[in-house]
Design an enzyme around this catalytic site. Structure first.
Site, PDB file in Angstrom:
ATOM      1  N   GLY A   1       0.819  -1.213   0.000  1.00  0.00           N
ATOM      2  CA  GLY A   1       0.000   0.000   0.000  1.00  0.00           C
ATOM      3  C   GLY A   1       0.849   1.257   0.000  1.00  0.00           C
ATOM      4  O   GLY A   1       1.756   1.437  -0.815  1.00  0.00           O
ATOM      5  N   GLY A   2       0.558   2.144   0.968  1.00  0.00           N
ATOM      6  CA  GLY A   2       1.278   3.415   1.054  1.00  0.00           C
ATOM      7  C   GLY A   2       2.777   3.220   1.212  1.00  0.00           C
ATOM      8  O   GLY A   2       3.567   4.087   0.821  1.00  0.00           O
TER       9      GLY A   2
ATOM     10  N   GLY B   1      17.108   9.557 -34.852  1.00  0.00           N
ATOM     11  CA  GLY B   1      16.598  10.241 -33.654  1.00  0.00           C
ATOM     12  C   GLY B   1      17.415   9.874 -32.432  1.00  0.00           C
ATOM     13  O   GLY B   1      17.614  10.691 -31.527  1.00  0.00           O
ATOM     14  N   ALA B   2      17.908   8.643 -32.414  1.00  0.00           N
ATOM     15  CA  ALA B   2      18.682   8.210 -31.248  1.00  0.00           C
ATOM     16  C   ALA B   2      20.016   8.958 -31.185  1.00  0.00           C
ATOM     17  O   ALA B   2      20.520   9.249 -30.098  1.00  0.00           O
ATOM     18  CB  ALA B   2      18.906   6.713 -31.305  1.00  0.00           C
TER      19      ALA B   2
END
Ligand code: HXC
Length: 543
Positions: A196-197, A431-432
């Site tokens: 959980g938290g 792009g790389a």
């Protein structure tokens, strides 16, 4: 009054008391000190059966953990006597020691840190309001004192008996995690089941450590998973160290034992400054800045398609060949971590052709981008080693959002204003090439080995687009021969860094054997590029 009695009363700060009263007072004080010591001792002692249960799981107690992680005798505890004010569900009778968490300050390698250790023997280390307030308080002080915060987590999450107070307690901690993000280093060490938290605060911090076999992290445990989805899954498969270090990427470092984990945490801290207004400490080294790097000559002579582990290049460049790798088992196509060069800390981001050919995919983009942002937040220069054919193509990548994830790396490098040194080893395509700290994302020194190939795309892909008509109209038996000739011609034009060096996209083509010397010199030139006091980045959002 006798001289000795006078002296005594004066020394004890009690003036004008008759000897009898002075004696009574002294006894009273001694008694209250005795009670205080008893209370403190009691507050620091967990019931033997709970300690035994903890030991049976192969775990240290919270106090042992503090002792093993921190410098000897450096722990300075505060709020030992804090208690829950909750009266529901029998909490009052539980007499939770320190409300299930030990908080304070300690030293690691002689430097101050704020620290908390959740105590699983106290209602599973679950977080109630007083527990949360103790953590929040040391976080506040850490932020003001500008020192790192370390959390040793071993907790079942929000204390169910305290209802919304526990959730609000988490809210307070999450808020502080974010306020401290990029300002002071935050480290989470998972040392038990965290649910959980208890997993979301670590997720907001910079680095998460887990210990194989004893650390588990999940938002909901196997029981809830079974009732919600019908899936049968055990603790380890759902949230063990392998799941999080190899698949989800939640965990950065895995250790074999708690002791091994503490050693790793201490090591990591040697690379980090205390806060974003300082630089990492320099160290002296016997490794000469002029040491040659013959392995890079080998790399330069290799077939560009032949995969190899990029760690070999990093070891070769680093002082004393030491590399502290982060996120080693996750998205192995990009390798990140810390080295020192000429005694100064450097963060390395490198394509690793040994995994997926080094291509950037969803996870690798996130991994590299977050690391670059961490380095920029904490004034650490970036060395980028480029050997990449491009972003990973495919439907899975496109639909997974490679455009969105890949953009994070462009953003991180463009935003970074720390010294940025780039070395293209072999391939740098498309792009790389841009994403890997290229010149126009404001790399300061962009170097290339003579073997580097820099182009819009790989030769084969390029000619298939450029000459598609010729290839289609060629006789079938000639197609392969034509393609090979065209590929060769294209490669000859781009299979060297000279075109890019002529336009300034590469600042210098360097001798492979002088790579270490060049990079160290570049780092020294850029030493004062950014004044840490004017550090523009505050925030290391989990990407
Ligand atoms: C109160 C808790 C607790 C909790 C454990 N305990 N979790 N008490 N609140 N959340 C208590 C148990 O009752 C037990 O008390 C002791 O801690 C040890 O727990 P065991 O179950 O005996 O230990 P173990 O078998 O090792 O299992 C550990 C565990 C399990 C996996 C953590 O206890 C568990 O699943 N707990 C609930 C986890 C969970 O769902 N948490 C989410 C809470 S909601 P005694 O008296 O017997 O010693 C949450 C929301 C926040 O956190 C969301 C923020 C975004």
């Amino acid at each position: 009054m006798e001289e000795s009695a006078k002296k005594e009363t004066k020394n004890s700060g009690v003036k004008d008391l008759a000897p009898k009263e002075a004696k009574a007072h002294k006894e009273e004080v001694a008694q209250s000190i005795k009670i205080f010591r008893k209370n403190i001792e009691a507050a620091r002692t967990s019931p033997a059966d709970k300690v035994e249960a903890q030991k049976k799981k192969g775990k240290f107690t919270a106090r042992e953990r503090l002792q093993y992680l921190l410098d000897e005798n450096s722990f300075f505890e505060i709020r030992t006597l804090a208690k829950s004010r909750c009266t529901d569900f029998g909490i009052k009778d539980k007499d939770l020691k320190g409300d299930g968490v030990i908080t304070g300050f300690g030293r690691i390698n002689g430097r101050e840190v704020a620290i908390f250790a959740q105590d699983f023997t106290q209602l599973g280390g679950s977080l109630g309001l007083a527990h949360a307030q103790k953590i929040a308080y040391i976080m506040d002080l850490a932020l003001e004192a500008k020192i790192p915060v370390i959390g040793l987590l071993d907790s079942g999450g929000a204390r169910i008996q305290e209802g919304v107070d526990s959730l609000d307690g988490y809210g307070e901690i999450f808020y502080r995690n974010v306020k401290a993000s990029g300002v002071i280093p935050q480290i989470s060490v998972i040392l038990g089941p965290c649910a959980g938290g208890a997993v979301y605060s670590p997720a907001l911090t910079d680095y998460i450590f887990m210990v194989d076999g004893i650390s588990h992290m999940f938002v909901t445990g196997p029981g809830v998973v079974k009732s919600a989805t019908g899936e049968d899954v055990d603790f380890d498969t759902l949230g063990g160290s392998k799941a999080h270090s190899q698949k989800s990427g939640v965990c950065h470092m895995v250790a074999n034992s708690e002791q091994d984990c503490f050693r790793q945490v201490r090591d990591l801290l040697t690379f980090l400054p205390q806060n974003c207004f300082e630089k990492s400490l320099s160290t002296s080294t016997i490794d000469s800045p002029d040491r040659k790097t013959p392995f890079l000559e080998k790399v330069a002579g290799m077939n560009p398609k032949m995969p190899f582990r990029i760690q070999h290049v990093i070891w070769e460049l680093a002082d004393e060949n030491k590399f502290f790798e982060i996120h080693r088992d996750f998205a192995k196509n990009v390798v990140v971590g810390f080295i020192r060069m000429g005694g100064e800390v450097v963060g390395v981001v490198a394509n690793n052709s040994d995994h997926l050919g080094g291509a950037l995919d969803l996870h690798a983009s996130d991994k590299a981008a977050r690391f670059v942002r961490f380095l920029n937040a904490f004034n650490i220069p970036i060395l980028t080693l480029v050997d990449i054919g491009g972003y990973l193509p495919g439907v899975e990548q496109e639909h997974g959002g490679i455009i969105r994830h890949g953009a994070k790396l462009l953003y991180a490098y463009s935003e970074a204003s720390v010294p940025k040194i780039t070395l293209v080893l072999r391939k740098a395509y498309g792009g790389a090439y841009i994403a890997m700290s290229s010149k126009y994302l404001r790399g300061d020194f962009n170097f290339a080995l003579p073997s580097a190939e820099i182009a819009v795309m790989g030769p084969r892909g390029a000619i298939e687009i450029l000459y598609s008509k010729e290839i289609k109209s060629a006789p079938k038996e000639k197609v392969e021969e034509i393609k090979e000739r065209l590929t060769k011609e294209y490669a000859e034009k781009f299979a060297s860094p000279y075109q890019t060096a002529s336009t300034g996209s590469i600042d210098e083509v360097i001798e492979p054997s002088s790579a270490r010397q060049r990079i160290i010199r570049a780092l020294r030139i850029l030493k004062n590029k950014r004044d840490p006091k004017n550090n523009p980045q505050k925030g290391n959002i989990p990407l």
